[in-house]
Scaffold this active site. Sequence first.
Site, mmCIF file in Angstrom:
data_model
loop_
_atom_site.group_PDB
_atom_site.id
_atom_site.type_symbol
_atom_site.label_atom_id
_atom_site.label_comp_id
_atom_site.label_asym_id
_atom_site.label_seq_id
_atom_site.Cartn_x
_atom_site.Cartn_y
_atom_site.Cartn_z
ATOM 1 C CG HIS A 8 -5.654 2.076 5.384
ATOM 2 N ND1 HIS A 8 -5.187 2.987 6.314
ATOM 3 C CD2 HIS A 8 -4.636 1.199 5.192
ATOM 4 C CE1 HIS A 8 -3.944 2.669 6.645
ATOM 5 N NE2 HIS A 8 -3.589 1.584 5.977
ATOM 6 C CD GLU B 186 -3.290 -2.292 7.384
ATOM 7 O OE1 GLU B 186 -2.204 -2.553 6.858
ATOM 8 O OE2 GLU B 186 -3.899 -1.222 7.198
ATOM 9 C CG ASN C 36 -1.677 1.265 1.410
ATOM 10 O OD1 ASN C 36 -1.716 2.098 0.502
ATOM 11 N ND2 ASN C 36 -2.307 1.428 2.565
ATOM 12 N N GLY D 189 2.921 2.405 10.789
ATOM 13 C CA GLY D 189 3.906 3.473 10.661
ATOM 14 C C GLY D 189 4.646 3.815 11.939
ATOM 15 C CD GLU E 195 -2.636 5.613 6.784
ATOM 16 O OE1 GLU E 195 -2.677 5.639 5.542
ATOM 17 O OE2 GLU E 195 -1.686 5.129 7.431
ATOM 18 C CB SER F 276 5.512 -1.785 11.955
ATOM 19 O OG SER F 276 5.138 -0.452 12.264
ATOM 20 C CE LYS G 99 -0.023 3.310 4.762
ATOM 21 N NZ LYS G 99 0.097 3.399 6.197
HETATM 22 P P1 13P Z 1 3.315 0.490 7.568
HETATM 23 O O1 13P Z 1 3.777 -0.813 6.969
HETATM 24 O O2 13P Z 1 4.049 1.685 7.056
HETATM 25 O O3 13P Z 1 3.240 0.423 9.064
HETATM 26 O O4 13P Z 1 1.791 0.705 7.057
HETATM 27 C C1 13P Z 1 0.897 -0.340 7.170
HETATM 28 C C2 13P Z 1 -0.335 -0.001 6.433
HETATM 29 O O5 13P Z 1 -1.045 0.927 6.780
HETATM 30 C C3 13P Z 1 -0.636 -0.781 5.230
HETATM 31 O O6 13P Z 1 -1.929 -0.533 4.777
#
Ligand code: 13P
Length: 246
Positions: A90, A160, A8, A166, A92, A205, A10
């Site tokens: 997601h 997740e 992903n 992150g 976010e 992560s 982003k």
């Molecule tokens: P990270 O791998 O950067 O922690 O992000 C995970 C994520 O949100 C994947 O959708």
Amino acid sequence: MSKLVAGNWKMFGNKDMIYDIKKIDRHCNDTKCEVAICPPFQLISAANEQTKNIKIGAQNCHINTNGAHTGEVSAEMLTEVGAELIIVGHSERRQDNSETNDIVKLKTEAVHRAGATAIVCIGETLEERTAEQTLSVLQEQMLKSLPKKVTPVNTVVAYEPVWAIGTGLVPAADQIRAAHSFIRGFLASTYGAEAHDVKILYGGSVKDTNAKEIFSISNVNGALVGGASLKSTDFIEIIKAASNSM
Ligand code: 13P
């Protein structure tokens, strides 16, 4: 079942990074696991044209097929330019765009309507984990954001934990095992035998350094990778770990 490693990206990535996608695609010539990259919208078409071994996906879609919704993109528009998977729900987007479980469900249905695979994200916040509400939060998210028909072809569930995204923090193996086994149980009791092969990805992560251990946990059928998917060498190491774990 075969594992799926999905990146992903982003809101990162420009035209130059098609080079990285091609490099990953070349590596996947004979990998045992499935691989997907979900770049930002503007790269989907070019990424799809430049790849043959991996799938290209998107990170969001609108609930409708078309209409007066300035700035939005529908699942059908995404599949037309080559998106085979679409991430929905997601954390976010749940946070930044106030996407509720009800909206996530409509988006999941939109992805199914367009003939793509929905990667439906669920996960608890740190407060919810501390209050020992993790499993009830996951249950509520699945009850409300998954539609009536869920199959291994139309849906992937991504666990997740919000606090692991992150941050470099990863749950203990037992915590991942417990969450994935709970999700597997929910899918089996709600959708029956057909849901047996629905993939459950872990996300949060995931790095080249911890992928091997994460992929060894039962009911972890792959990973949704954020930051580490932007570095092709790291992402390839994660793909290798997934292939070796099968
Ligand atoms: P990270 O791998 O950067 O922690 O992000 C995970 C994520 O949100 C994947 O959708």
